[in-house]
Design an enzyme around this catalytic site. Structure first.
Site, short mmCIF file in Angstrom:
data_model
loop_
_atom_site.label_atom_id
_atom_site.label_comp_id
_atom_site.label_asym_id
_atom_site.label_seq_id
_atom_site.Cartn_x
_atom_site.Cartn_y
_atom_site.Cartn_z
N LYS A 24 0.86 -1.20 0.00
CA LYS A 24 0.00 0.00 0.00
C LYS A 24 0.89 1.24 0.00
CE LYS A 24 -1.59 1.60 4.10
NZ LYS A 24 -1.26 2.98 4.42
N ASN A 25 1.93 1.24 0.83
CA ASN A 25 2.73 2.46 0.99
C ASN A 25 3.73 2.67 -0.14
OD1 ASN A 25 1.24 3.01 3.21
ND2 ASN A 25 2.81 2.42 4.69
N CYS A 118 -4.70 12.20 13.38
CA CYS A 118 -5.46 10.95 13.17
C CYS A 118 -5.28 10.12 14.44
CB CYS A 118 -4.95 10.22 11.93
SG CYS A 118 -3.34 9.51 12.19
N ARG A 123 -0.16 14.70 12.92
CA ARG A 123 0.55 14.32 11.69
C ARG A 123 0.97 15.60 10.95
NH1 ARG A 123 -0.86 9.01 10.43
NH2 ARG A 123 0.92 9.02 9.01
N ASP A 307 4.90 0.50 12.06
CA ASP A 307 3.68 -0.13 11.54
C ASP A 307 3.54 -1.59 11.95
OD1 ASP A 307 3.67 1.65 8.34
OD2 ASP A 307 3.17 2.25 10.38
N ARG A 399 -8.50 -0.40 4.65
CA ARG A 399 -7.69 0.63 3.99
C ARG A 399 -6.36 0.05 3.54
NH1 ARG A 399 -6.87 5.99 7.20
NH2 ARG A 399 -5.41 6.09 5.47
C1 EPZ Z 1 4.41 6.93 6.40
O1 EPZ Z 1 3.62 7.94 6.99
C2 EPZ Z 1 3.51 5.71 6.27
N1 EPZ Z 1 2.40 6.04 5.38
C3 EPZ Z 1 2.99 5.30 7.65
O2 EPZ Z 1 2.22 4.12 7.48
C4 EPZ Z 1 4.19 4.99 8.53
O3 EPZ Z 1 3.73 4.68 9.85
C5 EPZ Z 1 5.12 6.22 8.60
O4 EPZ Z 1 5.51 6.60 7.26
C6 EPZ Z 1 6.37 5.96 9.42
O5 EPZ Z 1 7.06 4.90 8.89
C7 EPZ Z 1 2.62 6.04 4.04
O6 EPZ Z 1 3.72 5.79 3.56
C8 EPZ Z 1 1.45 6.37 3.18
P1 EPZ Z 1 6.45 10.25 8.45
P2 EPZ Z 1 4.17 9.47 7.02
O7 EPZ Z 1 6.34 11.52 7.71
O8 EPZ Z 1 5.01 9.72 5.85
C9 EPZ Z 1 6.91 13.46 11.89
C10 EPZ Z 1 0.38 2.72 7.77
O9 EPZ Z 1 -0.08 2.17 8.78
N2 EPZ Z 1 6.77 14.46 10.83
O10 EPZ Z 1 7.57 9.31 8.12
O11 EPZ Z 1 3.02 10.34 7.30
C11 EPZ Z 1 5.66 12.64 12.12
O12 EPZ Z 1 4.78 13.29 13.02
C12 EPZ Z 1 0.83 4.16 7.84
O13 EPZ Z 1 0.54 2.15 6.65
C13 EPZ Z 1 6.91 15.80 11.13
O14 EPZ Z 1 7.17 16.18 12.28
O15 EPZ Z 1 5.09 9.44 8.31
C14 EPZ Z 1 6.20 11.37 12.72
O16 EPZ Z 1 6.47 11.58 14.09
C15 EPZ Z 1 0.56 4.77 9.20
N3 EPZ Z 1 6.78 16.73 10.13
C16 EPZ Z 1 7.54 11.19 12.00
O17 EPZ Z 1 7.88 12.49 11.49
C17 EPZ Z 1 6.51 16.36 8.84
O18 EPZ Z 1 6.42 17.23 7.95
C18 EPZ Z 1 7.51 10.21 10.84
O19 EPZ Z 1 6.43 10.58 10.02
C19 EPZ Z 1 6.35 14.99 8.55
C20 EPZ Z 1 6.50 14.05 9.56
#
Ligand code: EPZ
Length: 420
Positions: A24-25, A118, A123, A307, A399
């Site tokens: 999915k990702n 969420c 996020r 995850d 999802r």
């Molecule tokens: C991706 O989400 C995945 N989703 C998530 O999978 C996964 O849990 C996550 O990466 C971490 O591995 C997809 O790829 C579609 P991040 P993403 O930006 O990109 C902080 C699932 O279950 N952050 O890597 O949204 C954030 O709050 C989903 O399949 C900022 O502070 O996650 C978090 O603490 C859930 N500012 C950390 O970084 C930003 O601009 C990592 O988030 C962006 C992120």
């Protein structure tokens, strides 16, 4: 609405073989990448899950066309009739933010609703915004929407303050069409990020990895079409490996990429399960009735994936002894704990840690799922909880997991989808 009804069995042993779906990702950014070209992008081995439907709806709303044929989707976006990703779509799936980079890079404008929080925490997308501003985009936040504009993005050095998966993906896509060279530092290293770069290079981008988390992108004027196979879903793979370890089962997983699941496999072996590679892209898992307690700390790839935290916690409820689970990525990713406690687990949350005391005998109950991976954890717990477990609000599960009840039934589980 639908729910899953599971007849659990403490002596269940899952056996046989099961085929994993595409990731999915990985498919979500790959679909967003189709916005970067007027030519056809064809993606195969796509998972038939709700999030794919959502992003395809978004592509169509923007003016693109797509056709799904079995596990392949063909996309073509010759032009767009809107540059807006609406709040209802972004609220349904925060990964809609992945259209921001491509829209600004190719069309010079994007209006994307702020994703908001969420079930697993706040996020933010400040790192996406900061990166695009470095490439010359003018960005304003009004009425809950991000408005981004740029005549043409210009290459720059962008260093991510922290590793962000979709932030890295947005910037790879934006930099691909920027004028000049971009260096992206402290990139996320997830396989889905690396695979997006493979697709972009097939489309004519010039991306190379200077080291594990530094990418050099030499911008081009335009990108072409490509055909690409979506990589197997490493989180679905991990989820089924845990199911095997949890039920002392013995079964094969096909269409997997073992190296993408290495850290989870290592922890499963440490817990007492046998996990072996079988040929190119298959794994065999054989669980043990004696599960060993151990500590888990989530971290960015190649660390233990956040995850997989909820799913692995279920296994730890069956381990003899105390395990500490530390969640370092998201600030509220323990929503599954209260539901697992209702099934009989002994877990106490202390800040970013969950202290799991095992072994506890689980018994079936009515539970509710709050996010995708918490839902998967409840399914796993239901398999070994004596009696009936009903999981409500399974749209979260749908999802990201394709036909999970069919796959588990094929391995011997008693699990039905019921309309409510
Ligand atoms: C991706 O989400 C995945 N989703 C998530 O999978 C996964 O849990 C996550 O990466 C971490 O591995 C997809 O790829 C579609 P991040 P993403 O930006 O990109 C902080 C699932 O279950 N952050 O890597 O949204 C954030 O709050 C989903 O399949 C900022 O502070 O996650 C978090 O603490 C859930 N500012 C950390 O970084 C930003 O601009 C990592 O988030 C962006 C992120």
């Amino acid at each position: 609405m639908e729910k899953l009804v599971i007849r659990g069995d403490r002596d269940l042993r899952l056996c046989g073989e099961v085929r994993m779906s595409g990731a999915k990702n990985a498919v979500l950014p790959a679909i967003a990448a189709s916005l970067l070209t007027s030519e056809e992008v064809r993606l195969s081995n796509i998972p038939r899950v709700k999030d794919v439907e959502t992003i395809l709806t978004l592509i169509a709303e923007l003016g693109g066309a797509y056709k799904v044929d079995g596990d392949t989707v063909s996309l073509r976006v010759p032009k767009i009739r809107s540059d807006e990703a609406s709040y209802e779509l972004v609220r349904a799936m925060r990964a809609s933010i992945l259209v921001l980079g491509p829209l600004v890079a190719r069309f010079g404008k994007a209006v994307v609703a702020l994703p908001g929080g969420c079930a697993i925490g706040s996020r933010p997308i400040d790192l996406h915004i900061a990166g695009l501003q470095k490439l010359g985009a003018t960005i304003s936040l009004e009425h809950g929407y991000i408005q981004a504009q740029a005549d043409r993005l210009r290459g720059a050095v962008v260093e991510f303050e922290k590793k962000t998966v979709t932030g890295t993906e947005n910037l790879l896509m934006a930099a691909a069409l920027a004028k000049g060279e971009t260096i992206l530092k402290n990139c996320a290293q997830e396989p889905e990020v690396v695979d997006l770069a493979v697709l972009l290079n097939k489309m004519g981008a010039k991306i190379e990895w200077l080291d594990a988390d530094t990418a050099r992108v030499r911008g081009v004027r335009e990108l072409g079409g490509a055909a690409h196979d979506i990589i197997p879903d490493r989180i679905e793979t991990g989820t089924f490996l845990v199911a095997g370890a949890l039920t002392a089962g013995d079964f094969l997983l096909r269409n997997v990429c073992p190296e993408h699941t290495a850290t989870v496999i290592e922890k499963l072996r440490a817990s007492g399960a046998i996990v072996e590679t079988e040929g190119e892209n298959a794994l065999r898992v054989a669980g043990s009735r004696e599960v060993k307690a151990q500590d888990i700390t989530t971290s960015p790839y190649p660390g233990f994936p956040t995850d997989m935290q909820a799913q692995f916690m279920v296994l730890l409820t069956q381990a003899a002894g105390t395990s500490i689970v530390t969640e370092t990525i998201f600030d509220r990713r323990f929503s599954h704990v209260n539901e697992l406690v209702r099934l009989g687990a002994s877990i106490e949350v202390q800040g970013d840690k969950a202290v799991v005391k095992g072994k506890t005998l689980l018994s079936g109950a009515e539970v509710i799922a709050t996010d995708l991976r918490a839902s998967a954890a409840l399914v796993l717990a239901g398999l070994v909880a004596a009696g009936e477990t009903t999981i409500n609000e399974i749209e979260h599960l749908d999802r990201g997991y394709e036909r999970i009840e069919e796959k588990l039934r094929g391995l011997g589980a008693s699990i039905e989808r019921v309309k409510t």
